[in-house]
Every structure is written in C-alpha cells, then in structure tokens.
Design a protein around this motif. Sequence first.
Motif, short mmCIF file in Angstrom:
data_model
loop_
_atom_site.label_atom_id
_atom_site.label_comp_id
_atom_site.label_asym_id
_atom_site.label_seq_id
_atom_site.Cartn_x
_atom_site.Cartn_y
_atom_site.Cartn_z
N ASP A 49 0.83 -1.21 0.00
CA ASP A 49 0.00 0.00 0.00
C ASP A 49 0.87 1.26 0.00
O ASP A 49 2.00 1.24 0.48
CB ASP A 49 -0.86 -0.03 1.28
N ASP A 50 0.30 2.34 -0.52
CA ASP A 50 0.98 3.65 -0.52
C ASP A 50 2.40 3.52 -1.06
O ASP A 50 3.33 4.16 -0.55
CB ASP A 50 1.01 4.24 0.90
N GLU A 75 -4.88 4.49 -6.58
CA GLU A 75 -5.78 5.01 -5.56
C GLU A 75 -6.17 6.46 -5.89
O GLU A 75 -5.34 7.19 -6.45
CB GLU A 75 -4.94 5.03 -4.28
CA CA Z 1 -3.40 3.15 0.07
#
Ligand code: CA
Length: 273
Positions: free
Chosen positions: A177-178, A234
């Motif tokens: 993530d990220d 995202e």
């Molecule tokens: Ca994220």
Amino acid sequence: AKTEGGNQSIIFDHSMSKSVENHFLIERELRQAVHSGQLKLFLQSQVNNAGVIVGAEALVRWQHPERGFISPTAFIHIAEESDLIIEIGRWVLTEACRLLTCEGLAGRSIVLSVNISPKQFRQPRFAASIKHLLAETGADPTHLKLEVTENLLIHNMNDVIAKMIELAALGIRFSLDDFGTGYSSLAYLKRLPIQELKIDRSFVQDVTINPDDATLVESILAVAKHMKLQVVAEGVETEEQASFLNARGDVIHQGYLFSKPELAADWLKRLAQ
Ligand code: CA
Ligand code: C2E
Ligand code: CA
Ligand code: CA
C-alpha cells in the motif's frame, strides 16, 4: 518558538497539554466505541479497465453518536499508539471474512482488501488468528488481500517475510500500500510474496499536470510490469487520470470517479443490481 517570549511559550504549552488531553479523551471514547458497535465497515470498489468490479477495499469509519461518521485519518494514529489498533484490525478482518461468505459475494471472484497496521501484523499470534478466523467463517482465503505498507519492512524484515509466506501459503494475497511514500528501497521487492502495488493518491492527484508525478507513476508501472505485479491506482477522480493510467498499463482503479466508499450493506446492494 518556545524561547521567544513568555506569551508564546504559554500558548505553546497550553495547546500542547490540550492536545495531549484531547488525545486521551479520544482514546477513551474510541475504546468504548469499539465495544459498543460504533465502528462501521465501508467498502470502496476496485474496477478494472473494462469497468468490471474486481475487488473492494475495506475502510473503517467511526459512527460517533454526536459527531456522525469520523474518518480513520482522525483516529487510526491514536489507535496505533495503543493496543486498540489490534482490536480494530481484528474487527475489520472479521467483518471482511463474514462478508466474503455472505450471499452476493460467495462464489464470485471479488477480492476484499483489508488494511493491516504494522503493530497488528507484528502480533506473535497474527498468522494463527487469521487461520482461526478463516476456519471459523469459512471465507475463501484466495478472496482476501492484506494491504501492508513499506513501514512494516523497516524492522525485522526476515520475520515479516516469513510470516507473509506462511499466510501466502494459505492462498491469502498481499498488496504493498501507498507504494513509494515510505522509507525503503526497491531491493526488498523481489523478496516479498506480494501480488500487487498500490499507487498512492498523492501521486495520482496531479499525474496529468505534474511531470514529476507522471514520471513517478510511469516508473511504478514499469517496475510492476517487470515484476509481474498487479497495480491498483488510488484516488482516481477524473477521466483524464484514468486515461493517463490506462494508456500506460493494466491498472485497476479505485477512486471517486468510479465510486466512493459506502456502507458494506449499500455496496452489496449495488453489486447485486
Ligand atoms: Ca493506500
Ligand atoms: P489508504 O489505505 O491509503 O486508503 C485510501 C484512502 O483514500 C481512503 O481514505 C479512501 O476513502 C480515500 N480515497 C479513495 N479514492 C479517493 C478519491 O478519489 N479521492 C479522495 N479524495 N480520496 C479517495 P479513508 O477511508 O479516509 O482512509 C484513510 C486511511 O486510514 C487509509 O488510507 C488507511 O491508511 C487507514 N485505514 C482505513 N481503514 C483502516 C483499517 O481498517 N485498518 C487500518 N490499519 N487502517 C485503516
Ligand atoms: Ca489501503
Ligand atoms: Ca494512500
């Protein structure tokens, strides 16, 4: 600023003590909230370039009796400083596994992604508790994806990877993530049993107007392609962002352009239509 004069110092100390006080107030309220059912599970669709929903991310909200829905950005960091994050994380995982077996999702190839905080992942019994949860709910582990961040990899990377491999052996998938926002190098990527990179909203936001962001996103797509990893973008809010991404790779979109996070029950209703 603290040495600059009496007044300022007082203001500084005052606001600081106030925020510490506030912190403990929120923590106490949050603890009650967890135990009195004020946490609500929201889901946000993930859509492939043909417009088909292939998954959803589980995002927690706190339904406060007076203040309404509170965003996780306002309380997750507080939960992370105590063991509350472990309880919240367990609650979200349980809800996600239950959803996977409910009518409307069971038998479909939709994957639910759940955010796992480093503290939660580092629990000695994390892998065992997931196995237990899968057995208890009957959820298909191949329909569960765990989102972890680069920060998880900073300490004891070997232990972390061993635990990921143990869970991956059950069929559980992992997403980083990220991606690109944390403190880590690319070297570890080839050692991780992950299937997916998530491009952070901060890179997607200005991808069509900021050449640096465009280059960063293109680099992430190149790395992912080379390593045969799926990419989820995202925060896709505009057609321009979606086309930019689609022109450069096989990208799954998650963003307001397609749908906002919504209560799990509402999301299920829409899915059935
Ligand atoms: Ca994220
Ligand atoms: P995240 O994992 O990066 O989740 C994506 C965030 O971007 C979500 O915010 C989502 O609502 C928001 N988002 C998605 N598409 C768009 C868009 O097109 N425009 C805009 N402006 N925002 C978009 P949210 O739900 O407020 O969650 C914030 C963060 O809180 C998450 O960031 C995640 O780090 C954390 N979080 C949420 N739920 C959980 C949880 O169950 N456990 C843990 N440990 N963390 C959670
Ligand atoms: Ca996430
Ligand atoms: Ca993000």
